[in-house]
Design a protein around this motif. Structure first.
Motif, PDB file in Angstrom:
ATOM      1  N   LEU A 106      66.502 -15.287   7.598  1.00 48.49           N
ATOM      2  CA  LEU A 106      66.110 -16.032   6.303  1.00 48.49           C
ATOM      3  C   LEU A 106      65.683 -15.179   5.654  1.00 48.49           C
ATOM      4  N   SER A 114      59.755 -23.577   9.357  1.00 43.36           N
ATOM      5  CA  SER A 114      60.518 -24.160  10.422  1.00 43.36           C
ATOM      6  C   SER A 114      62.275 -24.005  10.316  1.00 43.36           C
ATOM      7  N   ASN A 144      58.255  -7.870  16.226  1.00 45.69           N
ATOM      8  CA  ASN A 144      58.631  -8.426  15.863  1.00 45.69           C
ATOM      9  C   ASN A 144      57.882 -10.589  15.696  1.00 45.69           C
ATOM     10  N   ARG A 149      57.542 -16.193  17.481  1.00 45.60           N
ATOM     11  CA  ARG A 149      57.175 -17.155  17.104  1.00 45.60           C
ATOM     12  C   ARG A 149      58.543 -17.976  17.074  1.00 45.60           C
ATOM     13  N   LYS A 153      57.724 -21.307  19.878  1.00 44.38           N
ATOM     14  CA  LYS A 153      57.738 -23.082  19.411  1.00 44.38           C
ATOM     15  C   LYS A 153      59.349 -23.334  20.194  1.00 44.38           C
TER      16      LYS A 153
HETATM   17  C1  LIG Z   1      62.121 -14.463  11.853  1.00 45.82           C
HETATM   18  C2  LIG Z   1      62.484 -15.766  10.978  1.00 45.82           C
HETATM   19  C3  LIG Z   1      64.334 -15.568  10.605  1.00 45.82           C
HETATM   20  C4  LIG Z   1      61.951 -16.332  11.352  1.00 45.82           C
HETATM   21  O1  LIG Z   1      62.440 -17.738  10.538  1.00 45.82           O
HETATM   22  P1  LIG Z   1      61.343 -18.501   9.703  1.00 45.82           P
HETATM   23  O2  LIG Z   1      61.886 -19.827   9.312  1.00 45.82           O
HETATM   24  O3  LIG Z   1      60.018 -18.420   8.961  1.00 45.82           O
HETATM   25  O4  LIG Z   1      60.048 -19.299  11.151  1.00 45.82           O
HETATM   26  P2  LIG Z   1      59.057 -20.070  10.868  1.00 45.82           P
HETATM   27  O5  LIG Z   1      58.594 -21.104  10.025  1.00 45.82           O
HETATM   28  O6  LIG Z   1      58.591 -21.191  12.237  1.00 45.82           O
HETATM   29  O7  LIG Z   1      57.952 -18.715  11.271  1.00 45.82           O
HETATM   30  C5  LIG Z   1      57.426 -18.216  12.220  1.00 45.82           C
HETATM   31  C6  LIG Z   1      56.349 -17.541  11.901  1.00 45.82           C
HETATM   32  O8  LIG Z   1      56.545 -16.782  11.183  1.00 45.82           O
HETATM   33  C7  LIG Z   1      55.328 -16.304   9.839  1.00 45.82           C
HETATM   34  N1  LIG Z   1      54.852 -16.091   8.764  1.00 45.82           N
HETATM   35  C8  LIG Z   1      56.176 -17.670   8.155  1.00 45.82           C
HETATM   36  N2  LIG Z   1      56.597 -17.290   6.640  1.00 45.82           N
HETATM   37  C9  LIG Z   1      56.022 -16.243   6.044  1.00 45.82           C
HETATM   38  C10 LIG Z   1      55.705 -15.504   5.568  1.00 45.82           C
HETATM   39  N3  LIG Z   1      56.101 -15.450   4.369  1.00 45.82           N
HETATM   40  N4  LIG Z   1      55.436 -13.892   5.455  1.00 45.82           N
HETATM   41  C11 LIG Z   1      54.860 -13.485   6.584  1.00 45.82           C
HETATM   42  N5  LIG Z   1      55.243 -14.220   7.978  1.00 45.82           N
HETATM   43  C12 LIG Z   1      55.523 -15.304   6.976  1.00 45.82           C
HETATM   44  C13 LIG Z   1      54.349 -16.678  10.792  1.00 45.82           C
HETATM   45  O9  LIG Z   1      54.099 -16.246  11.426  1.00 45.82           O
HETATM   46  C14 LIG Z   1      55.068 -17.892  11.290  1.00 45.82           C
HETATM   47  O10 LIG Z   1      54.012 -18.611  12.345  1.00 45.82           O
HETATM   48  P3  LIG Z   1      53.269 -20.328  12.149  1.00 45.82           P
HETATM   49  O11 LIG Z   1      54.622 -21.157  11.880  1.00 45.82           O
HETATM   50  O12 LIG Z   1      52.947 -20.258  13.585  1.00 45.82           O
HETATM   51  O13 LIG Z   1      52.868 -19.780  11.475  1.00 45.82           O
HETATM   52  C15 LIG Z   1      62.217 -14.884   9.647  1.00 45.82           C
HETATM   53  O14 LIG Z   1      60.247 -14.552   9.897  1.00 45.82           O
HETATM   54  C16 LIG Z   1      62.982 -14.492   8.957  1.00 45.82           C
HETATM   55  O15 LIG Z   1      63.699 -13.462   8.822  1.00 45.82           O
HETATM   56  N6  LIG Z   1      62.342 -12.946   9.140  1.00 45.82           N
HETATM   57  C17 LIG Z   1      63.164 -11.062   9.091  1.00 45.82           C
HETATM   58  C18 LIG Z   1      64.415 -11.054   9.917  1.00 45.82           C
HETATM   59  C19 LIG Z   1      64.583 -10.933  11.526  1.00 45.82           C
HETATM   60  O16 LIG Z   1      63.537 -10.654  11.940  1.00 45.82           O
HETATM   61  N7  LIG Z   1      65.328 -11.521  11.415  1.00 45.82           N
HETATM   62  C20 LIG Z   1      65.506 -11.670  13.810  1.00 45.82           C
HETATM   63  C21 LIG Z   1      65.508 -10.299  14.734  1.00 45.82           C
HETATM   64  S1  LIG Z   1      65.155 -11.035  16.144  1.00 45.82           S
END
Ligand SMILES: CC(C)(COP(=O)(O)OP(=O)(O)OC[C@H]1O[C@@H](n2cnc3c(N)ncnc32)[C@H](O)[C@@H]1OP(=O)(O)O)[C@@H](O)C(=O)NCCC(=O)NCCS
Length: 196
Positions: A106, A114, A144, A149, A153
């Motif tokens: 994302l 979320s 990761n 998370r 969730k």
């Molecule tokens: C993993 C990912 C898809 C989560 O998507 P998301 O829609 O942000 O998910 P959530 O809103 O539930 O956030 C999950 C956690 O990320 C962290 N987080 C959210 N926004 C953040 C930001 N801007 N910077 C850092 N960490 C952040 C928080 O700890 C959050 O947990 P919380 O809701 O309990 O506070 C996204 O972080 C991403 O694309 N990461 C990079 C690619 C990746 O990791 N892909 C998955 C490989 S298995």
């Protein structure tokens, strides 16, 4: 049995629809803006393996071929009408397996709302209740925490640990394996997530 593809899924500000070559401009822009955010979790080509995806266009074409064979569902994620990432269902196996893997990423601009837990739930519900799959699996690097998370969730079960499972960010990386079967969420994952 239906393959469940192509399909368009919507919930509040989130829309999931087939990834398309017309996403090229937005996809490149978002990937460029998020290079550091995505690099530690991005799949890479192991040494000695011929890269079969050389451009966004070839990625989409390859995913579309897999989708036509019933082996994949490559979704683009839109948030408020803007391209914001991907959810890819892959390795769909039918017969006595009826399972698939799921991967996602994302745009950091929309992270923390979320979006991905809801997107994964929408896609899993579609896989279970329309495409009639039985089990979805998600593999996550132990480092990761953001992705861990997402499955937390969603209440997914941790089913194993796979040493040196996928080639990510230039090396073979260990992964924690999470799974959910249709029997574990009779009313659907999205409902369960929203009711939490
Ligand atoms: C993993 C990912 C898809 C989560 O998507 P998301 O829609 O942000 O998910 P959530 O809103 O539930 O956030 C999950 C956690 O990320 C962290 N987080 C959210 N926004 C953040 C930001 N801007 N910077 C850092 N960490 C952040 C928080 O700890 C959050 O947990 P919380 O809701 O309990 O506070 C996204 O972080 C991403 O694309 N990461 C990079 C690619 C990746 O990791 N892909 C998955 C490989 S298995």
């Amino acid at each position: 049995m239906t393959t469940g593809w192509p399909v368009r899924l919507s919930h509040d500000e989130i829309t999931l629809r087939p990834l398309s070559t017309s996403d090229a401009g937005a996809w490149r822009q978002v990937r460029r803006n998020n290079a550091d955010w995505l690099r530690p979790w991005d799949a890479t080509v192991p040494p000695g393996v011929e890269p079969h995806v050389t451009s966004f266009r070839s990625l989409v074409r390859q995913l579309e071929r897999a989708a036509r064979r019933g082996e994949a569902m490559p979704f683009a994620v839109e948030v408020d009408g803007r391209f914001a990432g991907q959810v890819t269902v892959s390795n769909i196996v039918r017969g006595s397996a009826q399972f698939a893997s799921m991967g996602y990423w994302l745009d950091r601009q929309v992270a923390g709302r979320s979006v991905m837990p809801r997107a994964v739930a929408m896609v899993a519900d579609h896989c279970f209740f329309v495409a009639e799959l039985h089990r979805i699996e998600i593999a996550i690097r132990p480092e990761n925490t953001n992705s861990l998370r997402v499955v937390e969730k969603l209440g997914l079960r941790e089913v194993g640990f796979a040493p040196r499972y996928l080639h990510i960010d230039g090396a073979w990386r260990d992964h924690r394996i999470y799974a959910v079967t249709v029997e574990e969420c009779p009313g659907g994952l999205l409902r369960r997530l929203l009711d939490r």
